[in-house]
Design an enzyme around this catalytic site. Structure first.
Site, short mmCIF file in Angstrom:
data_model
loop_
_atom_site.label_atom_id
_atom_site.label_comp_id
_atom_site.label_asym_id
_atom_site.label_seq_id
_atom_site.Cartn_x
_atom_site.Cartn_y
_atom_site.Cartn_z
N ALA A 9 -3.02 38.65 -22.37
CA ALA A 9 -3.25 38.39 -20.95
C ALA A 9 -3.28 39.67 -20.14
O ALA A 9 -2.91 39.70 -18.97
CB ALA A 9 -2.17 37.46 -20.41
N ARG A 15 -15.62 40.30 -14.84
CA ARG A 15 -16.71 39.42 -14.39
C ARG A 15 -16.28 38.33 -13.42
O ARG A 15 -17.09 37.54 -12.95
CB ARG A 15 -17.41 38.79 -15.61
CG ARG A 15 -18.37 39.76 -16.29
CD ARG A 15 -18.98 39.15 -17.53
NE ARG A 15 -18.03 39.12 -18.64
CZ ARG A 15 -18.16 38.34 -19.71
NH1 ARG A 15 -19.19 37.51 -19.79
NH2 ARG A 15 -17.27 38.36 -20.67
N LYS A 22 -7.11 37.99 -13.97
CA LYS A 22 -7.82 36.77 -14.39
C LYS A 22 -6.89 35.61 -14.73
O LYS A 22 -7.14 34.47 -14.34
CB LYS A 22 -8.73 37.08 -15.58
CG LYS A 22 -9.50 35.85 -16.04
CD LYS A 22 -10.72 36.17 -16.84
CE LYS A 22 -10.41 36.65 -18.22
NZ LYS A 22 -11.64 36.90 -19.01
N THR A 87 -8.39 43.95 -27.84
CA THR A 87 -7.52 42.84 -28.26
C THR A 87 -6.61 43.22 -29.43
O THR A 87 -5.46 42.78 -29.51
CB THR A 87 -8.36 41.60 -28.63
OG1 THR A 87 -9.39 42.00 -29.54
CG2 THR A 87 -9.01 40.99 -27.41
N ASN A 232 -14.55 33.58 -18.28
CA ASN A 232 -14.94 34.97 -18.06
C ASN A 232 -15.55 35.18 -16.69
O ASN A 232 -15.57 36.28 -16.18
CB ASN A 232 -15.92 35.43 -19.14
CG ASN A 232 -15.26 35.38 -20.52
OD1 ASN A 232 -14.29 36.09 -20.78
ND2 ASN A 232 -15.76 34.51 -21.38
N ALA A 385 1.19 6.82 23.27
CA ALA A 385 0.18 7.86 23.04
C ALA A 385 0.57 9.13 23.77
O ALA A 385 1.06 9.09 24.89
CB ALA A 385 -1.17 7.36 23.53
C1 UD1 Z 1 -12.89 38.07 -27.33
C2 UD1 Z 1 -13.18 38.25 -28.82
C3 UD1 Z 1 -14.44 37.48 -29.16
C4 UD1 Z 1 -14.29 36.03 -28.77
C5 UD1 Z 1 -13.89 35.89 -27.32
C6 UD1 Z 1 -13.54 34.46 -27.02
C7 UD1 Z 1 -12.37 40.44 -29.52
C8 UD1 Z 1 -12.73 41.85 -29.78
N1 UD1 Z 1 -13.37 39.64 -29.09
O1 UD1 Z 1 -13.95 38.66 -26.63
O2 UD1 Z 1 -14.72 37.57 -30.54
O3 UD1 Z 1 -15.50 35.34 -29.01
O4 UD1 Z 1 -12.72 36.69 -27.04
O5 UD1 Z 1 -13.15 34.27 -25.69
O6 UD1 Z 1 -11.24 40.07 -29.72
N2 UD1 Z 1 -7.01 41.43 -23.61
C9 UD1 Z 1 -5.84 42.17 -23.54
N3 UD1 Z 1 -5.91 43.51 -23.71
C10 UD1 Z 1 -7.05 44.17 -23.96
C11 UD1 Z 1 -8.25 43.42 -24.02
C12 UD1 Z 1 -8.20 42.05 -23.86
O7 UD1 Z 1 -4.77 41.62 -23.33
O8 UD1 Z 1 -7.01 45.40 -24.11
C13 UD1 Z 1 -6.95 39.98 -23.42
C14 UD1 Z 1 -7.73 39.51 -22.23
O9 UD1 Z 1 -6.90 39.49 -21.07
C15 UD1 Z 1 -8.15 38.12 -22.64
C16 UD1 Z 1 -8.26 38.21 -24.14
O10 UD1 Z 1 -7.52 39.34 -24.51
O11 UD1 Z 1 -7.17 37.16 -22.28
C17 UD1 Z 1 -9.70 38.32 -24.60
O12 UD1 Z 1 -10.23 39.51 -24.05
P1 UD1 Z 1 -11.70 39.60 -23.46
O13 UD1 Z 1 -11.94 40.95 -22.96
O14 UD1 Z 1 -11.97 38.45 -22.59
O15 UD1 Z 1 -12.50 39.45 -24.84
P2 UD1 Z 1 -13.95 38.92 -25.04
O16 UD1 Z 1 -14.90 40.00 -24.76
O17 UD1 Z 1 -14.11 37.64 -24.33
CA CA Z 2 -12.83 36.32 -22.93
#
Ligand code: UD1
Ligand code: CA
Length: 460
Positions: A9, A15, A22, A87, A232, A385
């Site tokens: 999170a 976006r 978010k 992630t 997103n 009233a």
């Molecule tokens: C990610 C997945 C993708 C999947 C999609 C589904 C990866 C690389 N990609 O992409 O395969 O289809 O989710 O929704 O894992 N977050 C962090 N720290 C970070 C980056 C992200 O905590 O450094 C959290 C975000 O807050 C979010 C989640 O991880 O809750 C997913 O990150 P996001 O950037 O939305 O990944 P997607 O590009 O959607």
């Molecule tokens: Ca996402």
């Protein structure tokens, strides 16, 4: 096997074009992260870690100051990810705190995933097995594609920006939710690099690593696309909100509630209902609301944190907040009941009447255009009233007490603190600033004077 849960999170949610992190955007009245935390808490687990970064303080404060699911049972373990490097990097920040055999990774922005689905997924994983939640979608854009081998087994996840044209055509995508063996996950995370289009440490890269070590990846593909839908952008949030609201409406109808239009009711909290409840269009319920048997709510009402007893009717355009309403009352149209309103049975509150900290006894009526704040009103009182209670002297609030069977004539002003004893009567247009004894008539206005042979000012 010991399970711990890591919720990602920390991302900004670029976006969303919003200054709010978010995961604090609301769905059904609750932050996205609250939905995920609730789902996590409902699983048999030995620890929940939430990785936060963007707006971390605000996220923590939100969960510590509101009565979200963790208020009572101690929060998740908050883990900081100072820079959002991907992630994989996010999960890595949580690992020093993880003490488990299996790690379930959830996304803070995938709010509607069902606990049952998660339980099934956990059951698929093992000390040498990954379980992955995938979905088939007509709109795979932006998501990680699931690459399967000739034998149908999952081989890798390729992110959209790293995918070749052929991979981009794959319609099975990664939900972002997976269960991994903790020990091996640590080793894989240590070996991640950011050699990809986004220069990020992808969690999804561990899938190919696992396969290279012959660690099976069991995919569970789900049919309800909305369940694993991420948020997103605002359009996805709105679509999920509608889906969530339709689910709530279906539950209400299954319990016998008459909804004039299930697409035009919003439940942002919990709503409990008796039998034969009717809800007209465009009604918004917030917080905890209960409606007794036979309650009818007219169109365009907002009802928040309220209990409404059997047989009461709330007419159109009424706003109710923090009120306890007795049986067989008639409220509205266009009334405003504010916090601390307590109505006994058979009370009538009509159009353009505002109540606040008002306790009103059985059978009493204020049918039109009133302000009743900091008052206690007895039984069978008639408030005419335009009656206004002046509860505020510019510095302090004062109380007004009205006994039983009192009649307050129209357009009277009751200057608090003041008491109108039982059976007293206030003449219309009075300003009452001292006590009216029982059974007395109070006339607080100057006498009418008629002037004879008076000439209207004429036009020159
Ligand atoms: C990610 C997945 C993708 C999947 C999609 C589904 C990866 C690389 N990609 O992409 O395969 O289809 O989710 O929704 O894992 N977050 C962090 N720290 C970070 C980056 C992200 O905590 O450094 C959290 C975000 O807050 C979010 C989640 O991880 O809750 C997913 O990150 P996001 O950037 O939305 O990944 P997607 O590009 O959607
Ligand atoms: Ca996402």
């Amino acid at each position: 096997m010991k399970l711990q849960i890591v919720i990602l999170a920390a991302g900004q949610g670029t976006r969303m074009f919003s200054s709010l992190p978010k995961v604090l955007h609301r769905l059904g009245g609750k932050p996205l992260l609250a939905h995920v935390l609730e789902a996590a808490a409902s699983l048999d687990n030995s620890g929940i870690h939430a990785v936060i970064g963007h707006g971390a303080e605000l996220v923590r404060q939100t969960f510590e100051s509101h009565d979200f699911p963790f208020a009572g049972i101690g929060g998740p373990n908050w883990v900081r990810q100072e820079q959002q490097l991907g992630t994989g990097h996010a999960v890595q920040q949580a690992m020093p705190h993880v003490d488990a055999d299996l790690v379930l990774v959830l996304s803070g922005d995938v709010p509607l995933v069902r606990p049952d689905t998660l339980r099934e997924l956990v059951a698929l994983a093992g000390p040498d097995k990954i379980a992955l939640l995938t979905l088939e979608t007509a709109h795979p854009e932006g998501l990680g594609r699931i690459v399967r081998g000739a034998d149908g087994t999952v081989q890798a996840i390729v992110e959209e920006r790293d995918a070749d044209p052929q991979q981009k055509r794959i319609s099975e995508v990664n939900s972002g939710i997976m269960v991994l063996p903790a020990k091996r996950l640590r080793q894989w995370l240590d070996r991640l690099d950011c050699d990809n289009a986004q220069r990020e440490y992808y969690l999804t890269d561990v899938i190919a690593m696992a396969r290279a070590e012959n660690c099976p990846v069991r995919a569970r593909k789900i049919s309800d696309g909305m369940e694993a839908q991420g948020v997103n952008d605002q359009a996805q949030l709105a679509a999920l909100e509608r889906h969530y609201q339709m689910g709530k409406a279906e539950q209400l109808m299954a319990a016998g509630v008459r909804l004039r239009d299930p697409a035009r009711v919003d439940i942002r909290g919990s709503l409990t209902t008796g039998r034969d409840v009717e809800i007209d269009v465009n009604v918004v319920f917030e917080g905890e609301v209960s409606l007794g048997d036979g309650v009818r709510i007219g169109p365009n009402c907002t009802i928040r944190d309220a209990g409404i007893a059997a047989g009461t009717r709330v007419l159109s355009g009424t706003s109710v907040e923090g009120a306890v309403i007795g049986a067989d009352c008639n409220i509205g149209p266009m009334a405003r009941l504010r916090p601390g309103t307590e109505l006994a049975e058979n009370v009538k509150i009509g159009n353009f009447v505002e109540t606040k900290k008002a306790k009103i006894g059985r059978g009493s009526k204020a049918n039109h255009l009133c302000y009743l704040g900091d008052v206690e009103v007895g039984e069978n009182v008639n408030i005419g009233a335009g009656v206004i209670v002046c509860n505020y002297d510019g510095e302090k609030k004062h109380r007004t007490t009205i006994g039983d069977n009192v009649f307050v004539g129209s357009n009277s002003v009751l200057v608090a603190p003041v008491t109108l004893q039982d059976d007293s009567f206030v003449a219309a247009g009075s300003t009452v600033s001292s006590e009216v004894p029982a059974g007395h008539l109070a006339v607080g206005r100057s006498r009418q004077k008629n002037i004879s042979r008076w000439k209207r000012p004429g036009k020159r």
